[in-house]
Write an enzyme that holds these catalytic residues in place. Structure first.
Site, PDB file in Angstrom:
ATOM      1  CD  GLU A  35      -3.380   1.403  -2.389  1.00  0.00           C
ATOM      2  OE1 GLU A  35      -3.992   0.354  -2.118  1.00  0.00           O
ATOM      3  OE2 GLU A  35      -3.899   2.529  -2.253  1.00  0.00           O
TER       4      GLU A  35
ATOM      5  CG  HIS B 274      -2.095   0.826   1.193  1.00  0.00           C
ATOM      6  ND1 HIS B 274      -2.032   2.169   0.919  1.00  0.00           N
ATOM      7  CD2 HIS B 274      -3.407   0.534   1.374  1.00  0.00           C
ATOM      8  CE1 HIS B 274      -3.248   2.671   0.964  1.00  0.00           C
ATOM      9  NE2 HIS B 274      -4.110   1.694   1.226  1.00  0.00           N
TER      10      HIS B 274
HETATM   11  O1  G6P Z   1      -7.751   3.492   5.958  1.00  0.00           O
HETATM   12  P1  G6P Z   1      -7.102   2.220   5.517  1.00  0.00           P
HETATM   13  O2  G6P Z   1      -7.639   1.009   6.158  1.00  0.00           O
HETATM   14  O3  G6P Z   1      -5.589   2.314   5.695  1.00  0.00           O
HETATM   15  O4  G6P Z   1      -7.331   2.079   3.959  1.00  0.00           O
HETATM   16  C1  G6P Z   1      -6.981   3.043   3.058  1.00  0.00           C
HETATM   17  C2  G6P Z   1      -7.434   2.711   1.652  1.00  0.00           C
HETATM   18  O5  G6P Z   1      -6.756   1.576   1.216  1.00  0.00           O
HETATM   19  C3  G6P Z   1      -6.996   1.166  -0.129  1.00  0.00           C
HETATM   20  O6  G6P Z   1      -6.469   2.087  -1.008  1.00  0.00           O
HETATM   21  C4  G6P Z   1      -8.469   0.973  -0.391  1.00  0.00           C
HETATM   22  O7  G6P Z   1      -8.721   0.795  -1.768  1.00  0.00           O
HETATM   23  C5  G6P Z   1      -9.261   2.127   0.118  1.00  0.00           C
HETATM   24  O8  G6P Z   1     -10.641   1.821   0.012  1.00  0.00           O
HETATM   25  C6  G6P Z   1      -8.924   2.452   1.553  1.00  0.00           C
HETATM   26  O9  G6P Z   1      -9.650   3.566   1.991  1.00  0.00           O
END
Ligand code: G6P
Length: 557
Positions: free
Chosen positions: A257, A154
């Protein structure tokens, strides 16, 4: 040290080029990656770093689920980013330095183990080269039965303005748009720009995707073993809704990501799966051009300097003591004038004037010869320090600014000689046992560098001003600062050598003057003092700026 552990449970990884990365054991999250002294990853100022929550930024590892899953009772994005990983160790391979972390099922909390009841091992490698960061995840199924997982790296990229970036390499791909109720769409844009909340999972993405800023490539992401790429920016409302993210920070980050998240990866018992990414950081074109130019110029200077190299140390030593040699010759050849001056103008009584002058001559000649011959250098340098002090008092020049500045530079040159002698003689300065030989060498080199530039400052601000002089002085000043902080110090020293040599020949041209011999002597004195400073810079070019400098810091490994 290429890698060391910090007090806040992280590993700092250093590449000889100066690139650096930091990886927290919590989540094996890469929280910093610096190339060309510039941070490339985004970590929120509000990020929680105490292990109570996944880190908002850097590169959290998503495993074994992406988002949430009805059937698997794990927190969003799984447990990998919320677990303490084990640091396995350092690996170096050719140009790459890397560190490895591992996570096994028995390191998990009981609740997590029951939610995903499989025996596994994750090995995660973070590797650096000059411009790249590689993160590779290996999943090993240590069960007999097949298990399924999703995983994703990520990555939060640091950018200067979200309105200026575009993601390339996604054209014609199908994606799931999480902002539009998971609608399945096809990317029609050549370049994906971001002007609102974006949360998309692109499938079957080619190996390479780039992020450009202002039309110039900023990051290249090459993935292996993984099929999908997620592009995410929370934009205004979501940013406000996240406790660990600043309201305005969405301007300065974009997540691109790589992962396998659209479908489950099935891994048979005893099998391993590998996936990862190599990110390349690009510099701005101007920076790159400057760097190319400077390395080319360095090569040319090196090539020209090569035949001279063996003679530089002897030459620089000779020049450093030139002022003392000239001074002693002057005293000898004008002995009666000198005695007269000391008695008439400095109030020395007969006899003391002779002793004072003779002592100076003996010290200057003997100590200078020792410096040139590289024998008993430290005592020779102290002898010459004594001469500077004796003369300051003897000639009543203690409060003469120009004498003071020039002699500081002469002392700077002598300090360079002293520091150069330290690696040869071990038992010096018995009174300072707490300092190591290398420490002393480095401190003297630093002090030498600082003092050396005083004569330049004196020369640069002396005489009539013209546009040309202002320009040269400014460039010279920059070079002087670079010498002090030790950034491209050799280069800057070469510039100052050229500057002072030209200045010396043009301004201190004692051979061309018609004046009475006092004025001629002053010019001559200035000329040789400048030569001594040039010698100090030459020695700096030869031995380098030393450990307490940016140049060496960059090389520290
Ligand atoms: O807030 P988190 O759990 O770290 O996730 C952050 C983001 O991760 C990814 O990019 C997903 O596609 C998003 O939908 C999510 O909001």
């Amino acid at each position: 040290m290429p890698a060391h552990e910090t007090s806040h449970k992280s590993i700092i990884l250093k590449h000889p080029s100066g690139a650096e990365a930091e990886v927290r054991l919590f989540g094996a999250t890469v929280t910093s990656w610096k190339v060309d002294n510039t941070e490339r990853l985004f970590v929120s100022k509000e990020a929680i770093l105490d292990g109570s929550k996944a880190i908002r930024g850097g590169i959290p590892v998503v495993f074994p689920i992406f988002g949430t899953d009805e059937k698997i009772n794990l927190p969003q994005h799984g447990f990998a980013r919320n677990s303490d990983w084990e640091y396995v160790g350092l690996l170096t391979d050719n140009d790459e330095v890397s560190v490895r972390f591992s996570l096994k099922d028995n390191q998990l909390k009981q609740s997590q183990r029951s939610a995903w009841p499989h025996s596994f091992r994750l090995n995660y490698t973070v590797a650096l080269t000059e411009k790249t960061l590689r993160t590779t995840l290996v999943v090993k199924n240590e069960d007999e039965d097949t298990f399924e997982f999703k995983t994703l790296l990520h990555t939060y990229f640091q950018i200067s303005d979200i309105s200026k970036i575009a993601v390339n390499g996604l054209t014609n791909l199908t994606y799931i748009d999480k902002v539009q109720n998971a609608a399945k769409l096809v990317e029609e844009n050549q370049k994906v720009t971001i002007a609102g909340e974006v949360d998309r999972v692109y499938s079957n993405v080619p190996e390479e995707v780039t992020i450009e800023e202002d039309g110039q490539a900023k990051y290249r992401i090459v993935k292996t073993g993984m099929k999908d790429t997620v592009v995410w920016n929370p934009w205004i409302d979501k940013a406000k809704g996240m406790g660990d993210f600043g309201d305005e920070e969405y301007h300065n980050m974009v997540c691109v990501e790589v992962g396998s998240v659209a479908d489950w990866v099935k891994l048979g018992g005893g099998q391993t799966w590998t996936g990862g990414q190599v990110i390349t950081a690009f510099m701005s074109e101007l920076k790159e051009q400057l760097q190319r130019f400077s390395s080319k110029a360095e090569d040319i200077v090196d090539a020209i300097g090569q035949p001279l190299k063996p003679y530089i140390p002897a030459m620089s030593r000779f020049l450093i003591v030139a002022t003392f040699l000239e001074d002693s010759l002057r005293i000898i050849t004008q002995w009666s004038d000198q005695v007269f001056y000391m008695e008439k103008h400095r109030g020395f009584f007969w006899g003391l004037s002779h002793i004072f002058l003779a002592l100076n001559v003996i010290l200057m000649l003997s100590c200078s010869s020792l410096v040139i011959a590289k024998k008993h250098q430290e005592y020779a340098v102290y002898g010459l320090f004594a001469v500077v002090i004796l003369q300051a008092f003897g000639y009543g020049l203690v409060f003469n600014m120009s004498f003071f500045l020039r002699n500081l530079s002469v002392i700077g040159g002598l300090l360079m000689v002293l520091s150069d002698s330290f690696n040869k003689r071990k038992q010096m300065f018995a009174a300072l046992p707490q300092m190591s030989e290398t420490d002393r060498r480095e401190y003297f080199q630093l002090a030498g560098r600082i003092l050396l530039i005083f004569l330049f400052i004196g020369s640069a601000f002396h005489g009539e001003w013209s546009f040309g002089r202002v320009l040269v002085s400014l460039v010279g000043l920059a070079a002087a600062i670079m010498v002090i902080v030790g950034f491209k110090a050799k280069w800057s020293a070469i510039f100052l050598i050229l500057f002072l040599s030209v200045f010396n020949v043009l301004i201190n041209n004692f051979w061309a003057t018609q004046h009475n011999h006092f004025q001629r002597d002053f010019l001559k004195y200035d000329f040789f003092q400048t030569l001594s400073t040039v010698g100090g810079f030459l020695l700096l070019v030869n031995i380098g700026p030393g450990g307490l400098s940016l140049d060496e810091k960059k090389k520290a490994f």
